[in-house]
Design a protein around this motif. Sequence first.
Motif, PDB file in Angstrom:
ATOM      1  N   ILE A 116       0.838  -1.206   0.000  1.00  0.00           N
ATOM      2  CA  ILE A 116       0.000   0.000   0.000  1.00  0.00           C
ATOM      3  C   ILE A 116       0.872   1.253   0.000  1.00  0.00           C
ATOM      4  O   ILE A 116       0.578   2.249  -0.683  1.00  0.00           O
ATOM      5  N   GLU A 117       1.995   1.224   0.764  1.00  0.00           N
ATOM      6  CA  GLU A 117       2.911   2.360   0.762  1.00  0.00           C
ATOM      7  C   GLU A 117       3.508   2.574  -0.627  1.00  0.00           C
ATOM      8  O   GLU A 117       3.653   3.722  -1.086  1.00  0.00           O
TER       9      GLU A 117
ATOM     10  N   ASP B 246       0.812   4.142  -2.821  1.00  0.00           N
ATOM     11  CA  ASP B 246       0.641   5.561  -2.490  1.00  0.00           C
ATOM     12  C   ASP B 246       1.756   6.394  -3.116  1.00  0.00           C
ATOM     13  O   ASP B 246       1.516   7.491  -3.657  1.00  0.00           O
TER      14      ASP B 246
ATOM     15  N   ILE C 237       1.163   6.675  -6.820  1.00  0.00           N
ATOM     16  CA  ILE C 237       0.098   7.636  -7.126  1.00  0.00           C
ATOM     17  C   ILE C 237       0.649   9.047  -7.113  1.00  0.00           C
ATOM     18  O   ILE C 237       0.364   9.862  -8.023  1.00  0.00           O
ATOM     19  N   ALA C 238       1.470   9.373  -6.077  1.00  0.00           N
ATOM     20  CA  ALA C 238       2.049  10.717  -5.984  1.00  0.00           C
ATOM     21  C   ALA C 238       2.953  10.986  -7.186  1.00  0.00           C
ATOM     22  O   ALA C 238       2.933  12.086  -7.764  1.00  0.00           O
TER      23      ALA C 238
ATOM     24  N   THR D 198      -7.565   7.362  -6.986  1.00  0.00           N
ATOM     25  CA  THR D 198      -7.266   7.114  -5.572  1.00  0.00           C
ATOM     26  C   THR D 198      -6.977   5.637  -5.394  1.00  0.00           C
ATOM     27  O   THR D 198      -7.356   4.805  -6.224  1.00  0.00           O
ATOM     28  N   ILE D 199      -6.326   5.315  -4.293  1.00  0.00           N
ATOM     29  CA  ILE D 199      -5.972   3.919  -4.057  1.00  0.00           C
ATOM     30  C   ILE D 199      -7.216   3.055  -3.882  1.00  0.00           C
ATOM     31  O   ILE D 199      -7.240   1.893  -4.312  1.00  0.00           O
TER      32      ILE D 199
END
Length: 467
Positions: free
Chosen positions: A320-321, A324, A327-328, A441-442
């Motif tokens: 998940i990290e 994220d 995504i950034a 979004t995730i």
Amino acid sequence: MDMSAKIGERPEAIRRVTKIYAAFLIAGFALSPAFLIAYLYFFQDPALKFENHLFHEFAITGATIEGLFVTYVSWRCYLSSGEPLLRWLTLGFLGFTLIYVLHGAFTGMAHHNIWLFLLYGPASRLAMAILLLIGLLSFNQEPDTPAQRVNPHTWLAWIAAFLVIDVAVAVAAYSPFAGSPALRLSMEGGALMFSAINLSVMLMGRIRSPLMTIFGISIALFGLSSLAFILGKPWNHMWWLAHAIFAGGFFILSYGIVKAFHTTRSFANIYNQEEMVNRLAMAMVRTESALQELQRSNQMLEHLASTDPLTGAANRRHFIERVDAEIARAKRDNLSFALLALDLDNFKAINDRYGHQVGDQVLQGFVQKCTEQIRPYDSVARMGGEEFMVLLPQATQELAVTIGERIREATESAVFDSIVIPKLALTVSIGVSQFGLDGSTIDTIFRAADERLYRAKNQGRNCVIME
């Protein structure tokens, strides 16, 4: 021999020469008062004297105050390190001070009983020389216990012994033997002899360190002062020179005590420039090794914290990290990436039929197959049970489907060997989602991949769904 080899030898030769030169300098400095003694012995006018009682009393008062101060500093060092040498140094300073103070106190007796005035000087130097020799012989012995260091009975017994010496000197000064020069010369000669023995022990024992060098220089000056006292007469120039030489030795030894107090509070384990450099180098090596070991431990802990222990794939939290962060990066650089949601078909039946040990081997084999089919910078994560996800940076939906098909085909055609069964076939269902196309979004891209995974399950399993 080539020029580079010759150049390489010169520093070693220079090092040896400079060591010898330094040794001669130390020896010359320690023995330099001998030239003054010889000069006065051969050229002074025996009739010249400087008899000043007030100046003598003032000098002895200063020496007494300094003696008490250095005694206290030595004692504090001894309490800290427990070193036997420092115990005897403390007693040497204390004994000298308690005996020598009467040499100044009885200055006024010089015209009434010269021996009461004179004998306390050689007696104090003899006592100090004996105690310093005993201290040197205890060099590098095991430290005293804390209880031994603060035992008041030991210190009071020595103080009493020094006071007994004071009384004994007074009795000797009024005895029929006082008029014989042999009494004074025997004490002064004894101090000279013990100083010579002290230096011999140091040289034969090859005791080397800056503070012990200071100790040796001081002993040499103490011995030379005794020689000057033997050659001198009360109040003449040789007699005053003897005082000055002894004071120089006392000052130098006091400096050594103060340096010990400000460093290790020890004479044996004290700074040595060469040794300090070696110890510093060793400490730096140990520190570097410890830092590397710490770095390896941190990396291992970080790996354990981010890895599924069974399969070696990333765990849910770490994955998940990563998503994220992706995504950034995608928003910043206007890029895209894709996700694969994977679920092994009928895996529960494998566990039920063959057991969890076989199931674990299947999971490990499946992750290995996934790793072989994805790109080096892609990552596989175990989300739980037989559910996995793959992150595909900078991948479109079409590329994600291609990679998903490779994984599906590799899984379908693979043979998972086991000690329980000869071979085991396995298939996988895969759902595909793309950042931007299926959400930004995730939660949205995870949901899209999961929904397509379930659709793949409902459409017969062993397939890849992108819509």
